[in-house]
Design a protein around this motif. Structure first.
Motif, PDB file in Angstrom:
ATOM      1  N   ARG A   1     -36.598   0.463  38.608  1.00  0.00           N
ATOM      2  CA  ARG A   1     -35.405   0.775  39.390  1.00  0.00           C
ATOM      3  C   ARG A   1     -34.601   1.862  38.676  1.00  0.00           C
ATOM      4  NH1 ARG A   1     -32.254   0.688  35.921  1.00  0.00           N
ATOM      5  NH2 ARG A   1     -31.043  -1.001  35.022  1.00  0.00           N
ATOM      6  N   TYR A   2     -33.857   2.596  39.468  1.00  0.00           N
ATOM      7  CA  TYR A   2     -33.032   3.698  38.952  1.00  0.00           C
ATOM      8  C   TYR A   2     -31.568   3.373  39.213  1.00  0.00           C
ATOM      9  CZ  TYR A   2     -30.813   8.344  38.796  1.00  0.00           C
ATOM     10  OH  TYR A   2     -29.980   9.397  38.520  1.00  0.00           O
ATOM     11  N   ASP A   3     -30.769   3.445  38.137  1.00  0.00           N
ATOM     12  CA  ASP A   3     -29.340   3.185  38.268  1.00  0.00           C
ATOM     13  C   ASP A   3     -28.592   4.484  37.965  1.00  0.00           C
ATOM     14  OD1 ASP A   3     -26.730   2.428  38.159  1.00  0.00           O
ATOM     15  OD2 ASP A   3     -27.018   0.754  36.773  1.00  0.00           O
TER      16      ASP A   3
ATOM     17  N   GLN B   1     -25.881   4.738  35.240  1.00  0.00           N
ATOM     18  CA  GLN B   1     -26.247   4.745  33.820  1.00  0.00           C
ATOM     19  C   GLN B   1     -26.968   6.033  33.419  1.00  0.00           C
ATOM     20  OE1 GLN B   1     -24.126   2.434  32.915  1.00  0.00           O
ATOM     21  NE2 GLN B   1     -25.565   1.684  31.379  1.00  0.00           N
ATOM     22  N   CYS B   2     -27.220   6.889  34.389  1.00  0.00           N
ATOM     23  CA  CYS B   2     -28.048   8.085  34.142  1.00  0.00           C
ATOM     24  C   CYS B   2     -27.218   9.187  33.482  1.00  0.00           C
ATOM     25  CB  CYS B   2     -28.615   8.577  35.473  1.00  0.00           C
ATOM     26  SG  CYS B   2     -29.536  10.106  35.314  1.00  0.00           S
ATOM     27  N   ILE B   3     -27.657   9.634  32.321  1.00  0.00           N
ATOM     28  CA  ILE B   3     -26.931  10.680  31.598  1.00  0.00           C
ATOM     29  C   ILE B   3     -27.431  12.074  31.951  1.00  0.00           C
ATOM     30  CG2 ILE B   3     -26.280   9.184  29.653  1.00  0.00           C
ATOM     31  CD1 ILE B   3     -28.679  10.403  28.116  1.00  0.00           C
ATOM     32  N   LEU B   4     -28.314  12.150  32.913  1.00  0.00           N
ATOM     33  CA  LEU B   4     -28.806  13.441  33.409  1.00  0.00           C
ATOM     34  C   LEU B   4     -29.476  14.266  32.318  1.00  0.00           C
ATOM     35  CD1 LEU B   4     -25.785  14.239  35.729  1.00  0.00           C
ATOM     36  CD2 LEU B   4     -28.092  13.606  36.457  1.00  0.00           C
ATOM     37  N   CYS B   5     -30.180  13.566  31.456  1.00  0.00           N
ATOM     38  CA  CYS B   5     -30.880  14.285  30.387  1.00  0.00           C
ATOM     39  C   CYS B   5     -32.112  14.998  30.908  1.00  0.00           C
ATOM     40  CB  CYS B   5     -31.290  13.317  29.286  1.00  0.00           C
ATOM     41  SG  CYS B   5     -32.609  12.193  29.789  1.00  0.00           S
ATOM     42  N   GLY B   6     -32.665  14.515  32.013  1.00  0.00           N
ATOM     43  CA  GLY B   6     -33.816  15.195  32.604  1.00  0.00           C
ATOM     44  C   GLY B   6     -35.155  14.897  31.949  1.00  0.00           C
ATOM     45  N   ARG B   7     -35.168  13.992  30.978  1.00  0.00           N
ATOM     46  CA  ARG B   7     -36.466  13.666  30.390  1.00  0.00           C
ATOM     47  C   ARG B   7     -37.458  13.195  31.456  1.00  0.00           C
ATOM     48  NH1 ARG B   7     -36.338   9.815  25.101  1.00  0.00           N
ATOM     49  NH2 ARG B   7     -35.387  11.198  23.577  1.00  0.00           N
ATOM     50  N   CYS B   8     -36.963  12.353  32.365  1.00  0.00           N
ATOM     51  CA  CYS B   8     -37.856  11.809  33.393  1.00  0.00           C
ATOM     52  C   CYS B   8     -38.408  12.928  34.265  1.00  0.00           C
ATOM     53  CB  CYS B   8     -37.095  10.792  34.240  1.00  0.00           C
ATOM     54  SG  CYS B   8     -35.603  11.456  35.011  1.00  0.00           S
ATOM     55  N   VAL B   9     -37.547  13.898  34.561  1.00  0.00           N
ATOM     56  CA  VAL B   9     -37.978  15.006  35.417  1.00  0.00           C
ATOM     57  C   VAL B   9     -39.044  15.822  34.690  1.00  0.00           C
ATOM     58  CG1 VAL B   9     -37.228  17.083  36.610  1.00  0.00           C
ATOM     59  CG2 VAL B   9     -35.741  15.077  36.548  1.00  0.00           C
TER      60      VAL B   9
ATOM     61  N   VAL C   1     -39.963   7.404  29.075  1.00  0.00           N
ATOM     62  CA  VAL C   1     -39.227   8.389  28.272  1.00  0.00           C
ATOM     63  C   VAL C   1     -37.718   8.340  28.502  1.00  0.00           C
ATOM     64  CG1 VAL C   1     -41.193   9.961  28.165  1.00  0.00           C
ATOM     65  CG2 VAL C   1     -39.465  10.291  29.953  1.00  0.00           C
ATOM     66  N   CYS C   2     -37.258   7.582  29.479  1.00  0.00           N
ATOM     67  CA  CYS C   2     -35.811   7.518  29.717  1.00  0.00           C
ATOM     68  C   CYS C   2     -35.118   7.008  28.447  1.00  0.00           C
ATOM     69  CB  CYS C   2     -35.505   6.584  30.894  1.00  0.00           C
ATOM     70  SG  CYS C   2     -33.731   6.468  31.239  1.00  0.00           S
ATOM     71  N   PRO C   3     -34.112   7.718  27.962  1.00  0.00           N
ATOM     72  CA  PRO C   3     -33.511   7.338  26.683  1.00  0.00           C
ATOM     73  C   PRO C   3     -32.487   6.219  26.799  1.00  0.00           C
ATOM     74  CG  PRO C   3     -32.447   9.301  27.508  1.00  0.00           C
ATOM     75  CD  PRO C   3     -33.533   8.952  28.503  1.00  0.00           C
ATOM     76  N   CYS C   4     -32.351   5.638  27.968  1.00  0.00           N
ATOM     77  CA  CYS C   4     -31.380   4.552  28.135  1.00  0.00           C
ATOM     78  C   CYS C   4     -31.904   3.596  29.202  1.00  0.00           C
ATOM     79  CB  CYS C   4     -30.005   5.120  28.484  1.00  0.00           C
ATOM     80  SG  CYS C   4     -29.996   6.086  30.012  1.00  0.00           S
ATOM     81  N   ASN C   5     -31.014   2.925  29.874  1.00  0.00           N
ATOM     82  CA  ASN C   5     -31.443   1.923  30.850  1.00  0.00           C
ATOM     83  C   ASN C   5     -31.328   2.413  32.280  1.00  0.00           C
ATOM     84  OD1 ASN C   5     -28.696   2.032  31.031  1.00  0.00           O
ATOM     85  ND2 ASN C   5     -28.401  -0.180  31.245  1.00  0.00           N
ATOM     86  N   ALA C   6     -31.214   3.729  32.456  1.00  0.00           N
ATOM     87  CA  ALA C   6     -31.083   4.229  33.825  1.00  0.00           C
ATOM     88  C   ALA C   6     -32.360   3.978  34.618  1.00  0.00           C
ATOM     89  CB  ALA C   6     -30.745   5.717  33.814  1.00  0.00           C
ATOM     90  N   LEU C   7     -33.493   4.174  33.969  1.00  0.00           N
ATOM     91  CA  LEU C   7     -34.772   3.814  34.578  1.00  0.00           C
ATOM     92  C   LEU C   7     -35.326   2.648  33.787  1.00  0.00           C
ATOM     93  CD1 LEU C   7     -36.348   7.313  35.229  1.00  0.00           C
ATOM     94  CD2 LEU C   7     -36.158   5.509  36.940  1.00  0.00           C
ATOM     95  N   MET C   8     -35.576   1.554  34.451  1.00  0.00           N
ATOM     96  CA  MET C   8     -36.072   0.364  33.746  1.00  0.00           C
ATOM     97  C   MET C   8     -37.228  -0.262  34.523  1.00  0.00           C
ATOM     98  SD  MET C   8     -34.273  -0.615  30.926  1.00  0.00           S
ATOM     99  CE  MET C   8     -34.383  -2.401  30.864  1.00  0.00           C
TER     100      MET C   8
HETATM  101  S1  SF4 Z   1     -34.466  10.083  31.785  1.00  0.00           S
HETATM  102 FE1  SF4 Z   1     -33.068   8.446  32.376  1.00  0.00          FE
HETATM  103  S2  SF4 Z   1     -31.054   9.146  31.759  1.00  0.00           S
HETATM  104 FE2  SF4 Z   1     -32.398  10.913  31.697  1.00  0.00          FE
HETATM  105  S3  SF4 Z   1     -32.146  11.879  33.717  1.00  0.00           S
HETATM  106 FE3  SF4 Z   1     -33.865  10.471  33.867  1.00  0.00          FE
HETATM  107  S4  SF4 Z   1     -32.999   8.547  34.600  1.00  0.00           S
HETATM  108 FE4  SF4 Z   1     -31.310   9.793  33.859  1.00  0.00          FE
END
Ligand code: SF4
Ligand code: SF4
Ligand code: SF4
Ligand code: FES
Length: 1024
Positions: free
Chosen positions: A150-152, A155-163, A208-215
Motif C-alpha cells: 500500500r502507498y500512503d 508519509q511519502c517524502i517524494l524522494c523518488g527512489r521507487c520511481v 527501496v522506499c526509505p520509509c513507510n510510505a510504501l509497505m
Molecule cells: S520511495 Fe517511498 S518516500 Fe520515496 S517517493 Fe517513493 S513512496 Fe515516496
C-alpha cells in the motif's frame, strides 16, 4: 548487483576530504567515495544500486568552495571536499527539515521501525531535535488497491527512489511523480489505483522506499509491539508523540522508538534464503514472526541485489498453506489414510526390496526435483545407485534444458552459462531466442532492459509471441515455428561468405571450421526465407549487428529446446558464437536460461541416467572407482533410463516401481494422458510432495516434504552460482526436509547413512566432484556464493572459459548439426499451431503459486490466447469457451483475444489449477532424438467453439497486462528543480513564492539560519 555506472575509469585518483587524502574512481558519485572513506554525510535518496537521484538535497557538501549535492557530483582527481563547513551543514539540515514536513515521525507505532528505516536513522544521525516545518497532511487518500503493498501519500517524502527503481532498474515504467502538481505524489500509470495499473508486483519500489510510505501489506499491524492499533488509538499514540516533541525534542522519542525496535528482535527472525522459483537465483532475507512471513527483504544478493519479481517477493503463502501435507499417506483399499513415518518408510522399503528381488534393480526408477537442494538431489541419486543399484535416475531438466546442455557439450564442453548475469548487462548486443525472459526469468530480464534503456545495448528477439522483450527489441523476428535452426545457420553462412567471422579467434581456439562450413551449404538466405518466413534483408541485418557488436550474448530457453531440433538449434547457437569470437571474454557467450531454481544443480548432482556428479560418466571405470572408494559399493556400469524412457518402460512392463520427489510428472511431462495411464500401471509409486498433487493421486505412499524455507542446503542458479539457503521455519506438522526423508528411506533399506546436516552431504559432494571441489558451507556463509568450477582452494569461475575449453586439446569445436523438422505441422485436420509456456505470476503448473491469493486473483486459471484474426474468423471474444483437440487429447479453455499471438498460432500457459485443463493433455510423446526432451512446442490442434463466456474473464481486468505504463528517463528531478517554489537549500527563503513543495513547509516553520554563501543554481552546480 547492478553497477549503475559500469564505465568508470578503473584507475583511482586522489581527492581531499576534510583535509585528508582518499582514493576515488573518477566519474563515480562523490557520495560513493565519501561512503568508502567512512565520512558520514546524510543521503536519504541515494541508493548505491539505483545511482544518484538528487531529489532530497540532504547530501550537500562543499566542493572547491561551492555547495553541491555529493550524490550528483562526479568525483574527479584533486577535488577538495569539505563536509563539515557550516554552510553545508545548514543546507543539509534545511533539506532534511523539508523532508520531515512530508513525513510524520511516529516511529514507535510504525511497522517500518526495524533499525533499517532511512528516515528514522537520518533523524538520529543528524541529531534532529525539532522540526521547524511541521508535518502537514497532503489530503490524499492511502492507496491500498494492490494485493501486496500500500502507498500512503502522507508519509511519502517524494524522494523518488521507487520511481527510479520502477523506471530504471525493474524497467516496468509504471511509476512517476507529478512534479508540476500543487501537491506532488507518486503515480501509477499516470494516476490510476496501483492495483489497476501496469504494476507487475516486483516489489522493487517497496524494497527501496526509505520509509513507510510504501509497505508490504504483510508487515502492516504485524511488525511492532504497538503497531496493530488502528483508528483513534493509533491517532492518539501519534498525537502523544507530537505533543511532547516541542518540549522534549526528538531525542527521548527516538530513544523510546529504538528500545521498541530492539524489542522486536526478540520475535522477528531474519534468515537469508534463496528464491524457490526460477533459475535467476535471487537471494534475500525472509523476515518471519512465528510462521507469519512479514516480508522478503532483498539487499545484496549476488545475482539480484535489491531485485525480485512478484513470486520471490510475495508468493510465499504455500509455506503455511492449510493444504500442505503434514502426515505420510498410505493407499489402502483405494483410499488414502494417514500413517506415521515408521510405517510409511517400512512399507516403502518392503515394496522396493520385493520388486528389486523379483525383477532386478532396473525395475525401479527415481526422479529427483529441481526445486530441491543440491544435497537432496545428490542423496536421491546416491539412493538409486548405491542402495538400489540402478542408474535409472533423472530430473526435470529432461523436459527443458537437456538439449541446451547437449549443444554446449558438443561445442564448448561445459553445459552451463558461459558467464554471469553481469555479462548480459555488459554485452553490446543481447539476442533472445525462444525465451519469454521478462516473465520466465524476470530479474535477469531487468538487467537487459536496463542496459538497453540506459546504455543503448542492442536487443534482438526471435520468438513466436510478441511478449514484453519482443516489444522492447530493436529487432523482433517472428520465424515460423520450429525453424530457429535454419535462420541461425543462414546467418552463420552469410557471416562466413562475407568474411565477417572472427578469424583470429577461430585460428587460436576453435577446430572443425571446414566441416562446419560444408554443413552450411544448403543454408542460403533464400532457403532461410522459404523455411522461416524471415526476409533475407532482416537476416543480413542480424548478421551485421552480430559482427559489429562489442560482445554478443545469446540467451535461449524452452522455445528452442522443446522442439524436435532442440539439441541441434542449441548447437547452432553455440556455433554462431564461436564463429564470431563471442566466448572467452566478458560481455559475451551462451546463456541457456535455466528454468527452475535448481535445475542446474539437479543435473550437476548426477540426477541423470548417464552421469554421476559434475557430469562424470557412469561408464567411465575411473569415475566409478572413485565412487566405489567413497561409498563402498560398486556402481552400475551402464546408463539408465531417462524420464521419458521411464514412462515407456512402465507401459512396456519393465519398470514397476517409481520413487518421485517433488515432480508433478503427470502434468508437466508431455502427453499427460499417456503419463497418467503409465502411473496407473505402476506396481508401486512413492510421491514425495508438499501438496497432494495430481501425480500424488496415483501414489501408493505419499511422503510430506518441506518447502525451501524449512530447510538448509544449496541451490545452483543459471549462472552456475552456488548459494546457501538457511532454515527459516520448522517443518510444518510431521513434514520433513527431503534430505531427511531420503535418508530415512535409505536407512529403512539398510544403508546406514548418518548425515546430521546437509553440510556433511556437501562435503561428500566436494570430495566426489571436481566442479564442486572447493565448495564448503563456510565459503557460502551469508550472501557469499561460488560459481563452478570451484577449485579446492575455493577459487571460482564467473567467466567459464578463460584459458581454453575443456577438451583434450583445449580447443572448442564447431559441430555440424542437422535440422530436424517439426513432426506435427498443422494440417487439414489439426489446423492450428499450439505454443505454450510460463506466465510471470505463476511458476510452471502453479502448485505453489496458486496458494497465494493475491497471485490467483491476478491469474485465476488457464486460457488460450488467440489472435485477433483468428478470433474474427471463428467469432471468439474474451471468455468464449473453446475445446482444443490434438492427436493426443483435448482440453476445454476460455479464449483470450490478444495480439501477443499472431495468425493461426495459439498459446496456452502451463499453469492450471485444474488437471483436466493442463496443456500437456494436448502435447505428444515425440522428442528431440539426442536428449528425449519432448517437443512440447511442436503440437497441432483444432479449435472447436463451445460458446458462452463463463462468469469471469480469463484474465481479470486488473491484471498488469491491461495497464498503460508511463516510460520516462527516471525520476526526472529537473522538473522538481524547475518549480517556481524550489530553492536549493541554504540559500535564504526570501526567494520563495506561492507553490507548495518548499513554500508550503517554509512559510509555516521558522527556518534554520542560513549563512551567506555562493549561490548555486537550482541543480546545485554553482554559477561562475
Ligand atoms: S520511495 Fe517511498 S518516500 Fe520515496 S517517493 Fe517513493 S513512496 Fe515516496
Ligand atoms: S512494477 Fe509495481 S511493484 Fe514493481 S517497482 Fe513498479 S510499481 Fe513497484
Ligand atoms: S522467481 Fe526468479 S526472478 Fe523472481 S525472485 Fe525468484 S529467482 Fe528472482
Ligand atoms: S542523497 Fe543526494 S540529493 Fe538525496
Amino acid at each position: 548487483m547492478p553497477d549503475p555506472s559500469p564505465n568508470l575509469s578503473p584507475e583511482p585518483a586522489d581527492i581531499l576530504i576534510d583535509g585528508a587524502r582518499y582514493a576515488a574512481r573518477p566519474g563515480e558519485p562523490l557520495i560513493a567515495a565519501l561512503n568508502r572513506a567512512q565520512v558520514t554525510v546524510p543521503q536519504v535518496c541515494y541508493h548505491a544500486q539505483l545511482g544518484p537521484i538528487q531529489t532530497c538535497d540532504t547530501c550537500i557538501v562543499e566542493v572547491d568552495g561551492q555547495l553541491v549535492r555529493a550524490c550528483g557530483t562526479p568525483a574527479c582527481a584533486g577535488m577538495r571536499v569539505r563536509t563539515a563547513v557550516q554552510a553545508a551543514q545548514v543546507a543539509r539540515e534545511e533539506a532534511f527539515d523539508r523532508l520531515l514536513a512530508n513525513h510524520q515521525l511516529y516511529c514507535t507505532v510504525c511497522d517500518n521501525n526495524n533499525g533499517n528505516c532511512t528516515v528514522h536513522n537520518t533523524t538520529r544521525e543528524m541529531n534532529v531535535q525539532h522540526q521547524y516545518r511541521p508535518f502537514q497532511g497532503k489530503g490524499l487518500a492511502v492507496d491500498a488497491s494492490h494485493p501486496f503493498y500500500r502507498y500512503d501519500p502522507d508519509q511519502c517524502i517524494l524522494c523518488g527512489r521507487c520511481v527510479e527503481a520502477c523506471q530504471n532498474l525493474q524497467v516496468n515504467e509504471t511509476l512517476s511523480i507529478n512534479w508540476e502538481a500543487e501537491q506532488p505524489r507518486v503515480l501509477w500509470d499516470g494516476g490510476v489505483p496501483a492495483g489497476e495499473s501496469s504494476c507487475v508486483g516486483c516489489g522493487h519500489c517497496v524494497t527501496v522506499c526509505p520509509c513507510n510510505a510504501l509497505m508490504e501489506k504483510s508487515m502492516l499491524g504485524e511488525a511492532g509491539f504497538f503497531t496493530d492499533q488502528r483508528g483513534p488509538l493509533f491517532g492518539n499514540a501519534v498525537a502523544m508523540v507530537k505533543n511532547v516533541e516541542p518540549s522534549l525534542g526528538y531525542g527521548p522519542i527516538m530513544n523510546l522508538s529504538e528500545i521498541e525496535a530492539a524489542g522486536r528482535e526478540g520475535y522477528i527472525r531474519r534468515t537469508k534464503t534463496v528464491c524457490t522459483y526460477c533459475g535467476v537465483g535471487c537471494a534475500f532475507e525472509v523476515w518471519t514472526k512465528d510462521r507469519h512471513i512479514l516480508k522478503i527483504e532483498p539487499t545484496q544478493g549476488p545475482a539480484n541485489g535489491v531485485s525480485t519479481c512478484i513470486k520471490g517477493k510475495f508468493a510465499w503463502d504455500h509455506v503455511s498453506s492449510p493444504s500442505r501435507l503434514t502426515r505420510p499417506l498410505i493407499r489402502e483399499n483405494g483410499a488414502f489414510r494417514e500413517a506415521d513415518w515408521d510405517e510409511a518408510l517400512a512399507l516403502i522399503a518392503r515394496r522396493l526390496e520385493a520388486l528389486r528381488a523379483e525383477h532386478g534393480p532396473d525395475a525401479l526408477a527415481f526422479i529427483t526435483s529441481s526445486k530441491c537442494t543440491n544435497e537432496e538431489s545428490f542423496l536421491m541419486q546416491k539412493l538409486a545407485r548405491s542402495v538400489i543399484g540402478t542408474n535409472n535416475v533423472d530430473n526435470c531438466s529432461r523436459y527443458c534444458q537437456s538439449p541446451a546442455t547437449m549443444g554446449l557439450w558438443r561445442t564448448v564442453g561445459y553445459g552451463g552459462d558461459s558467464g554471469s548475469i553481469t555479462d548480459l548487462e555488459r554485452a553490446g548486443l543481447v539476442i533472445g531466442i525462444g525465451t519469454n525472459t521478462a516473465e520466465s526469468h524476470p530479474v535477469l530480464a531487468t538487467r537487459v532492459k536496463r542496459a538497453q534503456k540506459l546504455r543503448g545495448q542492442k536487443l534482438i528477439v526471435a520468438d513466436l509471441r510478441e511478449h514484453e522483450m519482443a516489444r522492447r527489441a530493436d529487432l523482433f523476428l517472428r520465424p515460423n515455428p520450429g525453424t530457429d535452426f535454419v535462420w541461425l545457420n543462414a546467418v552463420s553462412r552469410y557471416l562466413l561468405d562475407q568474411g565477417l567471422e572472427n578469424r583470429a579467434f577461430l585460428d587460436r581456439w576453435v577446430s572443425g571450421l571446414d566441416a562446419f562450413r560444408a554443413s552450411l551449404d544448403a543454408y542460403t538466405l533464400e532457403h532461410a526465407e522459404v523455411v522461416t518466413g524471415l526476409s533475407g534483408e532482416i537476416l543480413r541485418r542480424v548478421a551485421h549487428e552480430i559482427a559489429q557488436a562489442d560482445g554478443v550474448c545469446i540467451m535461449w530457453a524452452m522455445g528452442v529446446t522443446q522442439q524436435m531440433s532442440g539439441s541441434e538449434t542449441s548447437t547452432a547457437i553455440s556455433n554462431l558464437l564461436l564463429l564470431t569470437g563471442n566466448y572467452m571474454r566478458p560481455g559475451a557467450g551462451s546463456y541457456p536460461l535455466r528454468g527452475h531454481n535448481n535445475v542446474q544443480g539437479a543435473s550437476d548432482m548426477g540426477s541423470m541416467p548417464s552421469h554421476v556428479t559434475g557430469y562424470q560418466r557412469v561408464d567411465d571405470p575411473a569415475v566409478r572407482a572413485v565412487y566405489a572408494a567413497e561409498w563402498g559399493v560398486d556402481l552400475p556400469t551402464t546408463a539408465g533410463l531417462d524420464n521419458h524412457q521411464m514412462i515407456h518402460a512402465i507401459h512396456a512392463g519393465t519398470l514397476r516401481g517409481l520413487y518421485l520427489k517433488g515432480e508433478d510428472i503427470s502434468l508437466v511431462d508431455a502427453n499427460a494422458n499417456y503419463v497418467d495411464a503409465a502411473l496407473e500401471k505402476l506396481e508401486f509409486l512413492v510421491v514425495q510432495e508438499m501438496f497432494f498433487s495430481h501425480t500424488a493421486s496415483f501414489a501408493d505412499v505419499v511422503l510430506p516434504a518441506s518447502p525451501s524455507l524449512e530447510k538448509d542446503g544449496t541451490f545452483t542458479n543459471t549462472e552456475r552460482r552456488i548459494q546457501r539457503l538457511n532454515q527459516a521455519l520448522p517443518p510444518l506438522g510431521d513434514s520433513r526436509p527431503d534430505w531427511q526423508i531420503i535418508q530415512g528411506v535409505a536407512n529403512a533399506l539398510g544403508a546406514g547413512w548418518s548425515y546430521a546436516h546437509p553440510a556433511e552431504v556437501m562435503d561428500e559432494i566436494a570430495r566426489l566432484t571436481p566442479l564442486y571441489a572447493g565448495v564448503t558451507y563456510e565459503r557460502l556463509a551469508g550472501f557469499a556464493s561460488l560459481q563452478w568450477p570451484v577449485q579446492p582452494d575455493g577459487t571460482d569461475t564467473p567467466l567459464l572459459f578463460t584459458d581454453g575449453f575443456p577438451f583434450p586439446d583445449g580447443r572448442a569445436r564447431l559441430y555440424p548439426a542437422e535440422f530436424i523438422p517439426r513432426t506435427e505441422p498443422p494440417d487439414a485436420q489439426y489446423d492450428l499451431h499450439l505454443n505454450n509456456g510460463r506466465m510471470l505470476e505463476h511458476f510452471h503448473e502453479g502448485n505453489m503459486t496458486f496458494r497465494t491469493a493475491g497471485i490467483t486473483a491476478q491469474v485465476p486459471g488457464a486460457f488460450v490466447e488467440v489472435s485477433p484474426d483468428l478470433a474474427c474468423e471463428r467469432g471468439l471474444t474474451d471468455g468464449t469457451l473453446v475445446r482444443l483437440v490434438s492427436r493426443h487429447g483435448a482440453v476445454k479453455l476460455p479464449a483470450l483475444v490478444t495480439s501477443r499471438v499472431q495468425g493461426r498460432q495459439l498459446y496456452v500457459p502451463m499453469n492450471s489449477p485444474n488437471a483436466a485443463q493442463a496443456v500437456n493433455r494436448l502435447t505428444g510423446s515425440h522428442t528431440d532424438p539426442s536428449t528425449h526432451t519432448p517437443a512440447y512446442k511442436d503440437t497441432a490442434v483444432r479449435l472447436e467453439v463451445i460458446g458462452g463466456t463463463g462468469d469471469t474473464p480469463p484474465l481479470p481486468r486488473q491484471n498488469f497486462r491491461y495497464g498503460t505504463p508511463t516510460p520516462q528517463r527516471g525520476v526526472e528531478v529537473e522538473r522538481k528543480w524547475a518549480r517556481p517554489d524550489y530553492v536549493f537549500p541554504g540559500l535564504g527563503l526570501g526567494l520563495l513564492r506561492g507553490g507548495s513543495l518548499n513554500a508550503r513547509a517554509d512559510r509555516v516553520g521558522a527556518p534554520p539560519q542560513s549563512s551567506r554563501m555562493n549561490m548555486p543554481s537550482k541543480s546545485g552546480v554553482a554559477d561562475d
